[in-house]
Write a protein that holds these residues in place. Sequence first.
Motif, mmCIF file in Angstrom:
data_model
loop_
_atom_site.group_PDB
_atom_site.id
_atom_site.type_symbol
_atom_site.label_atom_id
_atom_site.label_comp_id
_atom_site.label_asym_id
_atom_site.label_seq_id
_atom_site.Cartn_x
_atom_site.Cartn_y
_atom_site.Cartn_z
ATOM 1 N N GLU A 154 -52.192 -66.547 12.246
ATOM 2 C CA GLU A 154 -52.639 -65.975 10.975
ATOM 3 C C GLU A 154 -54.094 -66.341 10.696
ATOM 4 O O GLU A 154 -54.855 -65.540 10.145
ATOM 5 N N MET A 155 -54.497 -67.540 11.087
ATOM 6 C CA MET A 155 -55.891 -67.950 10.921
ATOM 7 C C MET A 155 -56.822 -67.025 11.705
ATOM 8 O O MET A 155 -57.878 -66.616 11.219
ATOM 9 N N SER A 156 -56.420 -66.669 12.931
ATOM 10 C CA SER A 156 -57.256 -65.774 13.746
ATOM 11 C C SER A 156 -57.209 -64.347 13.208
ATOM 12 O O SER A 156 -58.195 -63.618 13.301
ATOM 13 N N PHE A 157 -56.063 -63.956 12.632
ATOM 14 C CA PHE A 157 -55.968 -62.617 12.045
ATOM 15 C C PHE A 157 -56.984 -62.458 10.910
ATOM 16 O O PHE A 157 -57.588 -61.391 10.749
ATOM 17 N N ARG A 158 -57.158 -63.504 10.119
ATOM 18 C CA ARG A 158 -58.107 -63.430 9.007
ATOM 19 C C ARG A 158 -59.537 -63.283 9.523
ATOM 20 O O ARG A 158 -60.366 -62.589 8.908
ATOM 21 N N ASP A 159 -59.847 -63.919 10.645
ATOM 22 C CA ASP A 159 -61.162 -63.740 11.260
ATOM 23 C C ASP A 159 -61.383 -62.279 11.637
ATOM 24 O O ASP A 159 -62.444 -61.693 11.361
ATOM 25 N N SER A 167 -63.423 -56.570 10.677
ATOM 26 C CA SER A 167 -63.096 -55.175 10.355
ATOM 27 C C SER A 167 -63.715 -54.756 9.032
ATOM 28 O O SER A 167 -64.280 -53.653 8.917
ATOM 29 N N LEU A 168 -63.647 -55.616 8.042
ATOM 30 C CA LEU A 168 -64.237 -55.304 6.737
ATOM 31 C C LEU A 168 -65.754 -55.195 6.839
ATOM 32 O O LEU A 168 -66.366 -54.337 6.198
ATOM 33 N N MET A 169 -66.339 -56.058 7.641
ATOM 34 C CA MET A 169 -67.795 -56.017 7.807
ATOM 35 C C MET A 169 -68.226 -54.728 8.505
ATOM 36 O O MET A 169 -69.221 -54.105 8.127
ATOM 37 N N LEU A 170 -67.468 -54.302 9.505
ATOM 38 C CA LEU A 170 -67.811 -53.071 10.237
ATOM 39 C C LEU A 170 -67.634 -51.842 9.361
ATOM 40 O O LEU A 170 -68.492 -50.950 9.341
ATOM 41 N N GLY A 171 -66.529 -51.791 8.632
ATOM 42 C CA GLY A 171 -66.274 -50.639 7.765
ATOM 43 C C GLY A 171 -66.231 -49.342 8.551
ATOM 44 O O GLY A 171 -65.586 -49.244 9.586
ATOM 45 N N GLU A 172 -66.961 -48.342 8.069
ATOM 46 C CA GLU A 172 -67.006 -47.028 8.711
ATOM 47 C C GLU A 172 -68.213 -46.869 9.630
ATOM 48 O O GLU A 172 -68.448 -45.780 10.161
#
Length: 228
Positions: free
Chosen positions: A181-186, A191-196
């Motif tokens: 789960e710790m790695s999933f948050r990374d 993913s959020l930083m990349l966005g579209e």
Amino acid sequence: LFVAKRLFVKPKATPLLEPNWTQDQVYLAQFPPSPHVRSISPFSLKLETWLRLTGIPYENIYTRKFSKHGHTIPYIEINGEQVADSGKIINTLKGYFKVNPDPGLTDEENAVAHAVTAMVEHHTAQIGFWWRYGFKMEEFAQKVLSNWNGTFAMRWFMPMGLRLKGRLCVFGRLDQAEVMEMSFRDIDALSLMLGERSYMFGNMPTSLDCMVFGHLAQFLYIPIGFPQ
């Protein structure tokens, strides 16, 4: 006698992998390609991708011999000198060849890139190594190292070594699901930083994209059921 030898006898110079080197040619020492993934080292994938991005001339030397300083892979040889550690190599080559693949980044974006690199290389990747070597070594060897000879010692000692390293880094003392789960948050953060966008900072690749690619390719292309 041993102490005297260590103190007073100058060690022999380690021979270069490419003794007949060409001026300003970069010789990239990395593990031999493996089935499913070009390199089992995310740092090698990062570095070779970065070399392609900058256009610096290089030649691969496939080897399982580690660098003389630091005992790591990848490393480079250039003009008769050996340089190890992917981050140090990139900084060295940027200065020597006067290249900057990230000219449009602001100071804030460079700071973000530094922080993200630290997260991935010193947290996400270490969890990945802990899982694949500590708990999936046999399957990893069968599927990814099938074209390597002499892997017995690696298959025997690495699981114990990586599980111990995990405990020393604390995350290895936690429940395995918690660690994943710790790695999933990374990865969610990436993913959020990349966005579209096509790349991490917009429409053009940067050094950060090379790093992210090198590490995420391990999870994507090595078929051992990575939780990531």
